[in-house]
Motif scaffolding. Structure first.
Motif: not given
Length: 177
Positions: A142-171
């Motif tokens: 399913i992931a390959e069909r809807y998000a082709p070519g994405r192969t990030l690890s869980t660590v990378e997914i979380v790290r990138i998301a938190q880097e992009e939105f560092p103030t979520f918790s505080e807000s």
């Protein structure tokens, strides 16, 4: 909110049809996750009631969220509508725990699909993105069909998301009374 707005995105609906293995028979098995998709996105009225109770603030309405799932412990998972003029599936996915935990776990639906395919759920990714997991092949398809070519690890997914939105918790904490 119209009925079309409440429909789960197609990829999540396909994963719901497969289901999540919420109980592991072997305590060493790490491929299951504590997560349940809703049949549809939570209605704004329900989100509003819950978010007011969670924050202790009657002046907020939670309309910046579209929750689509939860854990057995009552943690919420959904889209955070923070990016202007983009589809809900392109919004970050957030985790709001019943005990006050807050975090962005994926940049968008595509990254969340890969996270599920990697064998993690939002709670597991939030708590310990480095934990050992077994890939879920049905979710990988399913992931390959809807998000082709994405192969990030869980660590990378979380790290990138938190880097992009560092103030979520505080807000969100700033809304609490």
């Amino acid at each position: 909110m119209s009925p079309q707005d409440l429909a789960l995105p197609a990829a999540l609906a396909e994963m719901a049809d497969i289901g999540f293995n919420n109980e592991s028979e072997n305590e060493n098995e790490t491929c299951s996750c504590d997560f349940e998709l809703y049949e549809e996105v939570e209605a704004l009225e329900e989100t509003s009631d819950w978010f007011r109770m969670w924050t202790g603030n009657d002046e907020v309405d939670g309309r910046q969220f579209r929750f689509f799932g939860s854990t057995g412990g009552g943690d919420y998972v959904g889209f955070w509508l923070v990016r202007p003029n983009v589809a809900v599936t392109e919004q970050p996915v957030v985790y709001i725990g019943s005990e006050g935990e807050l975090g962005v776990v994926a940049r968008d639906l595509g990254d969340l699909l890969v996270l599920f395919a990697n064998g993690s759920g939002p709670a597991e990714a939030f708590d310990d993105p480095r934990r050992q997991t077994q890939q879920n092949e049905a979710f990988r398809v399913i992931a390959e069909r809807y998000a082709p070519g994405r192969t990030l690890s869980t660590v990378e997914i979380v790290r990138i998301a938190q880097e992009e939105f560092p103030t979520f918790s505080e807000s969100i904490r700033a809304l609490c009374r």
